[in-house]
Design an enzyme around this catalytic site. Structure first.
Site, PDB file in Angstrom:
ATOM      1  N   ASP A   1       0.875  -1.176   0.000  1.00  0.00           N
ATOM      2  CA  ASP A   1       0.000   0.000   0.000  1.00  0.00           C
ATOM      3  C   ASP A   1       0.922   1.239   0.000  1.00  0.00           C
ATOM      4  O   ASP A   1       2.117   1.124   0.283  1.00  0.00           O
ATOM      5  CB  ASP A   1      -0.851  -0.034   1.270  1.00  0.00           C
ATOM      6  CG  ASP A   1      -1.582   1.262   1.511  1.00  0.00           C
ATOM      7  OD1 ASP A   1      -2.244   1.751   0.584  1.00  0.00           O
ATOM      8  OD2 ASP A   1      -1.481   1.797   2.636  1.00  0.00           O
TER       9      ASP A   1
ATOM     10  N   ASP B   1      -0.305   5.090   0.903  1.00  0.00           N
ATOM     11  CA  ASP B   1      -0.601   6.070   1.953  1.00  0.00           C
ATOM     12  C   ASP B   1      -0.619   5.421   3.328  1.00  0.00           C
ATOM     13  O   ASP B   1      -1.390   4.495   3.571  1.00  0.00           O
ATOM     14  CB  ASP B   1      -1.948   6.747   1.674  1.00  0.00           C
ATOM     15  CG  ASP B   1      -1.866   7.605   0.421  1.00  0.00           C
ATOM     16  OD1 ASP B   1      -0.996   8.491   0.391  1.00  0.00           O
ATOM     17  OD2 ASP B   1      -2.645   7.368  -0.520  1.00  0.00           O
TER      18      ASP B   1
HETATM   19  C1  XBP Z   1      -5.486   6.041   0.625  1.00  0.00           C
HETATM   20  C2  XBP Z   1      -6.604   6.900   0.367  1.00  0.00           C
HETATM   21  C3  XBP Z   1      -6.457   7.974  -0.534  1.00  0.00           C
HETATM   22  C4  XBP Z   1      -5.689   9.168  -0.051  1.00  0.00           C
HETATM   23  C5  XBP Z   1      -5.986  10.323  -0.953  1.00  0.00           C
HETATM   24  O1  XBP Z   1      -5.975   4.766   1.051  1.00  0.00           O
HETATM   25  O2  XBP Z   1      -7.681   6.692   0.867  1.00  0.00           O
HETATM   26  O3  XBP Z   1      -7.738   8.431  -0.799  1.00  0.00           O
HETATM   27  O4  XBP Z   1      -6.114   9.511   1.260  1.00  0.00           O
HETATM   28  O5  XBP Z   1      -5.740  10.028  -2.264  1.00  0.00           O
HETATM   29  P1  XBP Z   1      -5.037   3.475   0.974  1.00  0.00           P
HETATM   30  P2  XBP Z   1      -6.588  10.674  -3.453  1.00  0.00           P
HETATM   31  O6  XBP Z   1      -3.757   3.820   1.673  1.00  0.00           O
HETATM   32  O7  XBP Z   1      -5.813   2.440   1.761  1.00  0.00           O
HETATM   33  O8  XBP Z   1      -4.881   3.082  -0.462  1.00  0.00           O
HETATM   34  O9  XBP Z   1      -7.052  12.015  -2.963  1.00  0.00           O
HETATM   35  O10 XBP Z   1      -5.626  10.749  -4.594  1.00  0.00           O
HETATM   36  O11 XBP Z   1      -7.756   9.780  -3.727  1.00  0.00           O
HETATM   37 MG    MG Z   2      -2.989   3.046   3.457  1.00  0.00          MG
END
Ligand code: XBP
Ligand code: MG
Length: 261
Positions: free
Chosen positions: A10, A12
């Site tokens: 993953d 973020d």
């Molecule tokens: C990450 C997210 C993303 C980021 C924002 O989730 O939920 O929405 O917060 O990105 P994960 P965008 O780590 O579970 O994949 O604004 O580009 O959507």
């Molecule tokens: Mg994440």
């Protein structure tokens, strides 16, 4: 039992702590630029993280936290524009080198590459964000290290749906039992697990209190030699003090088929 062929990361919260001081700040910058008086404070953003995807998060905010906001006729277009602005602010922030990789990430990527373990990314975020993150870490990580980068709207349903992990597995041409996922959140864990992937969770401040029942291992971060991780739940770490391939292989070989609540 299959050997460990690939690691699927993953982005973020896992590769880097991007949410509180990255995405959240960029959303707020976009709101100001659009003349909106919305402000996503740190605790509120923690609640909004229940929904993955930036556009989906804005809609969720309007549906549940700002119902009095007079909605423009073209709400989809409004959200799309706001989110495009947010992506610009976010990638500008990354270009300033403001968000480093989390502890142990670079070391684990290097070790995997040295040992021929394949690498992939499965994330909900917008593709530009990944490129900007990898290019602006010190030293930069070439995108080419990741055989598959599955992101954003490439699949119809975002995490916690399994779609992004199923897509990644299909692109890698691998079965779930040949891989391990590394995640930071309950939504991410559910997504990986629903695709049959055993999952290691490295928590952060936003996700620490979430339910990680299905995780093979839950740790506070990946650790480094001399900077041990704390085990919060799950597998016997066999004396290891940081996340490395030897430990991941042990976890992989001991992992049961992933059961989802
Ligand atoms: C990450 C997210 C993303 C980021 C924002 O989730 O939920 O929405 O917060 O990105 P994960 P965008 O780590 O579970 O994949 O604004 O580009 O959507
Ligand atoms: Mg994440």
């Amino acid at each position: 039992m299959s050997e460990l062929v690939a690691l699927i990361f993953d982005v973020d919260g896992t590769l880097a702590d991007t949410e509180r001081d990255g995405h959240r700040v960029a959303f707020n910058q976009a709101f100001v630029a659009a003349g909106l008086d919305w402000e996503w404070a740190v605790p509120l953003y923690g609640e909004l993280l229940k929904v993955t995807g930036g556009k989906e998060r804005i809609r969720y905010y309007l549906d549940y936290y700002n119902t009095a906001f007079p909605r423009p006729a073209d709400l989809d277009g409004f959200i799309k524009q706001l989110h495009a602005d947010k992506t610009r602010y976010y990638t500008e922030m990354l270009a300033l080198g403001m968000i480093p990789l989390r502890r142990g990430v670079k070391r684990l990527l290097d070790e995997a590459r040295k040992e021929g373990v394949r690498l992939a990314i499965a994330t909900t975020t917008t593709p530009e964000n990944i490129v900007a993150l990898l290019q602006n870490t010190k030293p930069p990580i070439p995108e080419s290290w990741f055989e598959v980068i599955a992101a954003g709207e490439i699949v119809p349903a975002k995490k916690p749906a399994p779609d992004i992990y199923l897509y990644t597995l299909q692109q890698l041409g691998l079965r779930p039992e040949q891989c391990l996922a590394i995640e930071d959140s309950e939504n991410g864990l559910l997504s990986a697990c629903r695709a049959g992937l055993p999952t290691v969770v490295t928590v952060n401040d936003y996700t620490r209190a979430q339910d990680f029942t299905e995780a093979a291992l839950v740790i506070d971060d990946m650790g480094e030699p001399g900077r041990p991780f704390s085990v919060l739940n799950g597998a016997d770490v066999h004396g290891h003090t940081y996340l490395n391939l030897a430990l991941l292989r042990r976890i992989r070989s001991g992992a049961m088929a992933c059961f989802v609540r």
